[in-house]
Design a protein around this motif. Structure first.
Motif, PDB file in Angstrom:
ATOM      1  N   ILE A 142       4.202  -7.648  -9.285  1.00  0.00           N
ATOM      2  CA  ILE A 142       3.138  -6.922  -8.654  1.00  0.00           C
ATOM      3  C   ILE A 142       3.104  -7.195  -7.181  1.00  0.00           C
ATOM      4  CG2 ILE A 142       0.555  -6.802  -8.932  1.00  0.00           C
ATOM      5  CD1 ILE A 142       0.847  -6.903 -11.794  1.00  0.00           C
ATOM      6  N   LEU A 143       2.825  -8.772  -7.432  1.00  0.00           N
ATOM      7  CA  LEU A 143       3.163  -9.094  -5.668  1.00  0.00           C
ATOM      8  C   LEU A 143       4.289  -8.456  -5.242  1.00  0.00           C
ATOM      9  CD1 LEU A 143       1.842 -12.437  -6.243  1.00  0.00           C
ATOM     10  CD2 LEU A 143       0.219 -10.550  -4.981  1.00  0.00           C
ATOM     11  N   ARG A 144       5.478  -7.970  -5.637  1.00  0.00           N
ATOM     12  CA  ARG A 144       6.872  -7.976  -5.052  1.00  0.00           C
ATOM     13  C   ARG A 144       6.304  -6.716  -4.868  1.00  0.00           C
ATOM     14  NH1 ARG A 144      10.591  -8.761  -8.442  1.00  0.00           N
ATOM     15  NH2 ARG A 144      11.214  -6.418  -9.488  1.00  0.00           N
ATOM     16  N   TRP A 145       5.374  -6.036  -5.102  1.00  0.00           N
ATOM     17  CA  TRP A 145       5.323  -3.835  -4.529  1.00  0.00           C
ATOM     18  C   TRP A 145       3.842  -3.744  -3.740  1.00  0.00           C
ATOM     19  CZ3 TRP A 145       8.616  -0.568  -4.662  1.00  0.00           C
ATOM     20  CH2 TRP A 145       9.803  -0.405  -5.635  1.00  0.00           C
ATOM     21  N   ASP A 146       3.523  -5.258  -3.453  1.00  0.00           N
ATOM     22  CA  ASP A 146       2.204  -4.991  -2.550  1.00  0.00           C
ATOM     23  C   ASP A 146       2.207  -4.809  -0.830  1.00  0.00           C
ATOM     24  OD1 ASP A 146       0.049  -5.301  -1.340  1.00  0.00           O
ATOM     25  OD2 ASP A 146      -0.056  -7.723  -1.157  1.00  0.00           O
ATOM     26  N   SER A 147       2.625  -3.521  -0.376  1.00  0.00           N
ATOM     27  CA  SER A 147       2.965  -3.027   0.344  1.00  0.00           C
ATOM     28  C   SER A 147       1.818  -3.253   1.216  1.00  0.00           C
ATOM     29  CB  SER A 147       2.940  -0.950   0.258  1.00  0.00           C
ATOM     30  OG  SER A 147       1.538  -1.471  -0.171  1.00  0.00           O
ATOM     31  N   ALA A 148       1.456  -3.944   1.290  1.00  0.00           N
ATOM     32  CA  ALA A 148       0.353  -4.744   2.839  1.00  0.00           C
ATOM     33  C   ALA A 148       1.618  -6.295   2.825  1.00  0.00           C
ATOM     34  CB  ALA A 148      -0.555  -5.201   2.516  1.00  0.00           C
ATOM     35  N   THR A 149       2.016  -6.355   2.110  1.00  0.00           N
ATOM     36  CA  THR A 149       2.437  -7.388   2.533  1.00  0.00           C
ATOM     37  C   THR A 149       4.516  -7.566   2.603  1.00  0.00           C
ATOM     38  OG1 THR A 149       2.989  -8.521   0.334  1.00  0.00           O
ATOM     39  CG2 THR A 149       0.735  -9.661   1.851  1.00  0.00           C
ATOM     40  N   ARG A 154       6.006  10.226   2.823  1.00  0.00           N
ATOM     41  CA  ARG A 154       5.394   8.947   1.893  1.00  0.00           C
ATOM     42  C   ARG A 154       3.457   9.552   2.211  1.00  0.00           C
ATOM     43  NH1 ARG A 154       6.852   4.554   0.112  1.00  0.00           N
ATOM     44  NH2 ARG A 154       5.082   4.661  -0.586  1.00  0.00           N
ATOM     45  N   SER A 155       2.400   8.929   1.814  1.00  0.00           N
ATOM     46  CA  SER A 155       1.979   9.422   1.707  1.00  0.00           C
ATOM     47  C   SER A 155       0.660   8.210   1.426  1.00  0.00           C
ATOM     48  CB  SER A 155       1.002  10.444   1.611  1.00  0.00           C
ATOM     49  OG  SER A 155      -0.475  10.602   1.908  1.00  0.00           O
ATOM     50  N   GLU A 162       8.362   0.727   2.179  1.00  0.00           N
ATOM     51  CA  GLU A 162       8.920   2.227   2.649  1.00  0.00           C
ATOM     52  C   GLU A 162       9.053   2.927   1.003  1.00  0.00           C
ATOM     53  OE1 GLU A 162       9.494   2.966   5.639  1.00  0.00           O
ATOM     54  OE2 GLU A 162       8.560   1.830   5.686  1.00  0.00           O
ATOM     55  N   ASN A 163       9.089   1.941  -0.452  1.00  0.00           N
ATOM     56  CA  ASN A 163      10.158   2.431  -1.308  1.00  0.00           C
ATOM     57  C   ASN A 163       8.239   2.967  -2.407  1.00  0.00           C
ATOM     58  OD1 ASN A 163      12.663   1.994  -0.868  1.00  0.00           O
ATOM     59  ND2 ASN A 163      12.385   0.234  -0.579  1.00  0.00           N
ATOM     60  N   ILE A 198       7.875   2.689  -6.716  1.00  0.00           N
ATOM     61  CA  ILE A 198       8.197   2.591  -8.076  1.00  0.00           C
ATOM     62  C   ILE A 198       8.970   3.334  -8.731  1.00  0.00           C
ATOM     63  CG2 ILE A 198       8.052   1.307  -9.881  1.00  0.00           C
ATOM     64  CD1 ILE A 198       5.717   0.001  -8.016  1.00  0.00           C
ATOM     65  N   PHE A 199       7.790   5.179  -9.094  1.00  0.00           N
ATOM     66  CA  PHE A 199       8.116   5.733  -9.823  1.00  0.00           C
ATOM     67  C   PHE A 199       9.090   6.496  -9.534  1.00  0.00           C
ATOM     68  CE2 PHE A 199       5.388   5.552 -13.474  1.00  0.00           C
ATOM     69  CZ  PHE A 199       4.453   4.179 -13.021  1.00  0.00           C
ATOM     70  N   GLN A 200       9.614   7.212  -8.752  1.00  0.00           N
ATOM     71  CA  GLN A 200      10.341   7.987  -7.470  1.00  0.00           C
ATOM     72  C   GLN A 200      11.270   7.714  -7.254  1.00  0.00           C
ATOM     73  OE1 GLN A 200       6.904  10.136  -5.979  1.00  0.00           O
ATOM     74  NE2 GLN A 200       8.291  12.233  -6.006  1.00  0.00           N
ATOM     75  N   SER A 201      11.949   6.339  -7.375  1.00  0.00           N
ATOM     76  CA  SER A 201      13.234   5.891  -7.306  1.00  0.00           C
ATOM     77  C   SER A 201      13.817   6.174  -8.576  1.00  0.00           C
ATOM     78  CB  SER A 201      13.357   4.369  -7.196  1.00  0.00           C
ATOM     79  OG  SER A 201      12.444   3.682  -8.516  1.00  0.00           O
ATOM     80  N   GLY A 202      13.833   6.588  -9.180  1.00  0.00           N
ATOM     81  CA  GLY A 202      14.625   6.971 -10.489  1.00  0.00           C
ATOM     82  C   GLY A 202      15.408   5.806 -11.249  1.00  0.00           C
ATOM     83  N   ASP A 203      14.690   4.535 -10.695  1.00  0.00           N
ATOM     84  CA  ASP A 203      14.719   3.131 -11.776  1.00  0.00           C
ATOM     85  C   ASP A 203      14.020   3.636 -12.537  1.00  0.00           C
ATOM     86  OD1 ASP A 203      15.674   1.212 -12.150  1.00  0.00           O
ATOM     87  OD2 ASP A 203      15.854   0.079 -10.535  1.00  0.00           O
ATOM     88  N   ARG A 204      14.076   3.794 -14.092  1.00  0.00           N
ATOM     89  CA  ARG A 204      13.045   4.272 -14.878  1.00  0.00           C
ATOM     90  C   ARG A 204      12.968   2.460 -15.424  1.00  0.00           C
ATOM     91  NH1 ARG A 204      10.231   7.341 -14.328  1.00  0.00           N
ATOM     92  NH2 ARG A 204       8.868   7.505 -16.185  1.00  0.00           N
TER      93      ARG A 204
END
Lengths: 416, 625
Positions: free
Chosen positions: B23-30, A201-202, B36-37, B39-45
């Motif tokens: 959006i906040l759920r995907w805030d990697s700062a918090t 991951r980057s 760790e994950n 969005i686009f490459q999870s396969g969950d379209r």
């Protein structure tokens, strides 16, 4: 019988020696040209050392007076002037070297040594030009990061989002600006590691764990700097190149000092100096020990005074910066780095609404950063074009000199 | 505050809140999970769509509100979303960088280029390798110092006369699915005013990808200084590789990169991105031909320089198509500059070649008067030049400048150009080179101690030149008949001079004059004079036979003609002399001392002439009278 012949032989020998020493009819004219050339060199560099219209540039403490400092040594504007100076010197030199000269003259000793050395230096200068043009592309990259920060911090009202956005850009910026060449290169060389990168991951931005550590956390920021791709050879080193250009550069002595070897020495010194300044100014591949590689011409030479003055200033600055790592001494970059740090500090302490004092000083700094960006936007591309022009000029002169040598028949080894 | 506006926005506020939450759920700062994950490459379209819709929603919300606190909050959310999208963008790009397979491209291009090596051709001593095996196709240059006459030759691959027709061929550098994701992200970043970040990330990743593609294509970073230090053989190999790589690079890699930019961005950003990515690579690509274009000139470099020039000429139209904006102009300018410098170098080499041919200094005569290595070299060289006629006719625009006017060399032969009006400058240069050669050969012929041999030498060499021209249709086209006729005249003249120089003396011994004793008209033949004559003839013929059997006329037909013409003079004269005076000798003592050879003996002996025997065969005498 014999002695007479011997006499004659040595008499002829003497004539040819005399010719090699340029004690010929045109000598006076040539002397005049040489003196004029030296005077022009001295004048041009004096103007570069202390631009006439301004008070001598004070040291960097007075950065806020940015607008007045356009001409300051190592500013983009100044570098562009330096390129102009180089082109003028070069044109004048070529006229002295080639115009109306008997081709056979520059293929005889000592020129059979001096001319190839000069041609070799010119090839090295070409690679430096290429490296510097690439280096300026990196500077454009810094400029864009700074522009992001400026755009974000100019927003009113200034909110957390803007500040975070600015901070990320600034963090990348200051890392980029303080990077050692080596790190830059290893980053760039990792291009082939594209395969690895796909697996891991980057992340480009830090967690909000914040503080100025954002910069150091920017592991991925280095990834961003992979952009600095170098078009010169893999093991190419700017410092070594400068060093190699300077090794056989010695002031002509004795009789030679009065003749053509003198302007050749001067022009070569100018060439090496200009290349040295450029490599110090912008990011450039492998520059360790750069400050030590430029031989300083003897102080008693009039034409060299100002050049030595500039050299000392830049050399001191380089030594200071080399320890902590710096992408380049370009005045705008130095200020950008300083502003970057100070704005990061501002961003770290930012709570909405911002304190009045902090906000005001930040506003001034943002304005200064914007001004730097504007100047870079205006001048970096023209600077690149000028360096390209220098490149072409060197190529052309080299071709002309080779052609003259060809005429002299010295190089046309039994071709077939 | 309950304005109609606000009420109708009630549901908007609710949607905004939901969007913000996503959006906040995907805030990697918090959030660790967000960190760790992907969005686009999870396969969950569905999640992808949800996230994109959320971003749109926040955007829409921002444009509808005016209260500074709300704007501030929304901006903060947008910033989080943009940081996220930036990461997603980077990771999608990174996951796609390894899909490029240059091997297949190179294979294709090598097939394409091998088919462009036309197969028709035969150059003496050279075998053409049609499968594009590059190691085999090299020009072999050996100095014709006279020491090894057989090895001075040029081998080469015949160039195709038709220029390569392949051009831009775009491939998918990134999978179509990824392109559509990238596009969705880019659009949103640009809309939110984050285009700079978008360009940075996109540019950086693609630039690294470009670097690894370069590596795979074998485009090594070499400075101009590095190239100058390589020996020419290595450079030749690199030129060949460069041409192949450059074609792939421009027509496939750059073209595809441009298309990718077009697919993901529009307008100005597309151009900025494209330049950001390829500028450095393009400059790097062109450093190599640039280095070649400024390297020192020498004749052996001509053909590879022309190859490089032609490759650039081929590529420029495609480059014009790819680099069609003002910001990419500099790449075109650079390529054009290199092309014209290469052209200049080619012109310079041809002129320098003329001088070199004129000045070639070897003075050791070639044994036996055979073809001088210089002649072979020059003619093979001209032959190769004629293969590049298509290119050179356009490149060579000025006529040669013969004589004192331009060269300051008083020894240099003049050439009357008015005689050759209507010839292309290229033709004139080639003819001029041949004039230089001819002049130099004549100089060299003076170094033979034996005068007749110097004529044989001139004859052989000029004849070789003529034959060489005749055997190559390309060369023939360039060398006008007029000049060829002049050369033919020259070697015939040399043959005549040879005959005169050798045989006048020999045949003199077979004349009637001086044999008759004065005053006596009928049979007053002086036997002793006759004996002297026969002896003189025998000695002279033996000597000539001995010497000239070691001389060489390599061309069978020419040799044959020369012998026939020789026999035509010698045999009838000998036959009639023998017929008239044999009786006088035979009636005396020891006739075998004087009548050593029969006519047949001489006829056989003539066959030894110009065979180039290392030691002359003994002249056989069969006649026993």
């Amino acid at each position: 019988m014999r002695p007479a012949q011997d006499n004659q032989g040595s008499f002829l020998g003497r004539i040819s020696i005399r010719r090699n020493q340029f004690v010929d009819v045109n000598n006076e004219q040539e002397q005049e040209d040489l003196e004029l050339f030296q005077k022009h060199i001295a004048d041009r560099f004096t103007e570069l050392l202390s631009p006439p219209s301004q008070q001598p540039p004070s040291d960097e403490t007075n950065t806020v007076a940015s607008v007045a400092a356009t001409d300051q040594i190592m500013s983009v504007t100044w570098l562009r002037k330096l390129m102009d100076v180089f082109l003028c010197c070069e044109a004048e030199f070529k006229a002295i070297l080639l115009m109306g000269r008997d081709p056979t003259q520059i293929s005889k000793p000592p020129f059979d040594r001096l001319v190839p050395e000069m041609l070799d230096r010119s090839i090295k200068a070409l690679d430096i030009c290429t490296a510097v043009v690439n280096g300026i592309d990196s500077v454009r990259h810094y400029q864009r990061l700074a522009e992001i920060a400026v755009a974000a911090l100019e927003q009113r009202p200034l909110g957390d989002g803007n500040v975070r956005r600015a901070k990320r850009a600034l963090a990348n910026l200051v890392v980029a600006l303080s990077l050692e060449d080596k790190e830059n290169v290893s980053g760039g060389g990792g291009g082939g590691g594209g395969g690895n990168k796909t697996t891991e991951r980057s992340w480009s931005f830090g967690r909000r764990s914040g503080g100025s550590s954002a910069a150091s956390k920017g592991g991925a920021t280095i990834g961003q700097l992979k952009s600095s791709s170098w078009s010169v050879g893999r093991n190419w080193s700017a410092a070594k190149q400068i060093h190699a250009m300077a090794t056989n550069l010695t002031p002509p002595r004795g009789n030679e000092a009065a003749g053509l070897p003198q302007p050749m020495f001067i022009m070569s010194t100018v060439l090496v100096f200009v290349m040295w300044v450029l490599t110090a100014a912008v990011p450039c591949q492998e520059r360790s020990g750069l400050a030590n590689h430029l031989p300083v011409p003897p102080k008693h030479l009039n034409w060299a005074q100002s050049l030595i003055g500039i050299h000392e200033k830049i050399g001191d600055e380089w030594k200071k910066k080399e320890k902590k790592g710096s992408a380049g001494l370009m005045e705008e970059m130095t200020r950008m780095e300083k502003l970057g740090h100070s704005l990061i500090e501002f961003a770290d302490g930012f709570h909405y609404p911002a304190e009045k004092d902090a906000a005001e000083s930040a506003t001034a700094q943002v304005a200064e950063m914007a001004e730097i960006c504007r100047r870079m936007e205006e001048e970096l591309v023209p600077l690149q074009q000028q360096i390209r022009e220098v490149f072409h000029r060197i190529v052309r002169s080299r071709a002309e000199i080779l052609e003259v040598l060809e005429q002299a028949g010295k190089l046309s080894a039994p071709v077939v | 505050m309950s304005t109609p506006e606000n009420r109708s926005g009630g549901s908007d506020v609710a949607t905004f809140k939901t969007a913000e939450k996503i959006i906040l759920r995907w805030d990697s700062a918090t959030s660790e999970e967000a960190k760790e994950n992907l969005i686009f490459q999870s396969g969950d379209r569905e999640e992808v769509d949800r996230y994109l819709r959320a971003v749109d929603e926040v955007q829409r919300h921002i444009s509808s509100i005016s209260i500074s606190d709300e704007v501030k909050a929304a901006n903060s959310t947008i910033q989080i979303a943009m940081a996220r999208l930036e990461d997603e963008l980077r990771n999608i790009l990174l996951s796609q960088t390894s899909t490029f397979e240059p091997d297949s491209l190179l294979l294709d291009s090598s097939l394409a280029s091998s088919s462009s090596f036309a197969s028709s051709l035969e150059e003496d001593n050279s075998v053409i390798d049609c499968d594009g095996n590059e190691e085999e196709q090299r020009i072999d240059l050996i100095l014709p110092d006279g020491s090894d006459s057989g090895s001075s030759r040029l081998t080469r691959s015949r160039r195709s006369s038709s220029k390569s027709t392949s051009s831009i061929r775009e491939i998918d550098l990134v999978s179509p699915e990824a392109v559509s994701d990238l596009r969705s992200i880019a659009q949103r970043m640009i809309e939110a005013g984050y285009s700079r970040e978008c360009v940075q990330v996109y540019g950086n990743v693609r630039k690294s990808a470009m670097e690894s593609i370069f590596k795979q294509l074998g485009i090594v970073r070499l400075g101009i200084g590095d190239v100058q230090r390589l020996d020419w053989e290595t450079v030749e190999l690199k030129i060949r590789r460069w041409i192949r790589a450059a074609k792939v690079c421009v027509r496939v890699v750059f073209a595809s990169e441009k298309r990718l930019c077009e697919e993901i961005f529009d307008g100005i950003i597309e151009e900025t991105c494209f330049m950001e990515i390829v500028k450095g690579s393009a400059l790097q690509l062109f450093t190599f031909p640039e280095a070649i274009s400024i390297s020192r000139r020498s004749p052996e470099k001509l053909f590879k320089i022309l190859d490089l020039h032609d490759a650039l000429t081929d590529l420029l139209p495609d480059m014009e198509e790819i680099f069609d904006s003002s910001s990419s102009e500099l790449i075109l300018v650079q390529a054009t500059e290199i092309q014209s410098r290469l052209a200049e170098a080619a012109r310079g080499i041809i002129t320098e070649f003329e001088n070199a041919v004129f000045r070639e200094p070897s003075v050791v005569p070639v044994p036996g008067g055979t073809i001088h290595p210089l002649t072979r070299y020059v003619m093979n060289y001209l032959n190769l030049i004629s293969d590049y006629k298509q290119t050179l006719v356009d490149l060579i625009m000025s006529k040669p400048c013969p004589g004192l006017k331009c060269t300051n060399d008083p020894n240099k032969p003049d050439m009357d150009l008015t005689e050759l009006e209507g010839c292309s400058p290229l033709s004139l240069h080639m003819i001029y080179t041949m004039v230089m050669l001819q002049f130099n050969l004549e100089e060299k012929s003076l170094h033979y101690k034996d005068e007749p041999l110097s004529h044989i030498f001139v004859m052989n060499n000029i004849h070789y030149i003529v034959e060489k021209v005749k055997s190559s249709p390309e060369l023939r086209e360039l060398i006008v008949d007029k000049y060829l006729r002049k050369l033919t005249g020259l070697f015939r003249q040399a043959a005549t001079k040879y005959q005169r120089a050798t045989w006048v003396r020999v045949l003199n011994s077979l004349r009637d004059e001086g044999l008759h004793v004065s005053g006596s008209f009928s049979s007053g033949v002086s036997r002793s004079a006759l004996r002297e004559r026969f002896k003189a003839f025998n000695t002279m013929f033996e000597e000539v036979h001995k010497v000239q059997s070691t001389w060489s006329v390599p061309d069978t037909q020419l040799r044959e003609e020369l012998r026939i013409s020789l026999s035509e003079h010698l045999i009838p004269a000998y036959r009639s002399f023998l017929g008239r005076y044999r009786g006088h000798i035979e009636s005396g003592r020891h006739p075998e001392n004087y009548l050593k050879y029969s006519v047949e003996d001489l006829e056989t002996a003539v066959l030894d002439f110009f065979e180039g025997y290392p030691t002359a065969p003994h002249l056989r005498r069969r006649s026993h009278q």
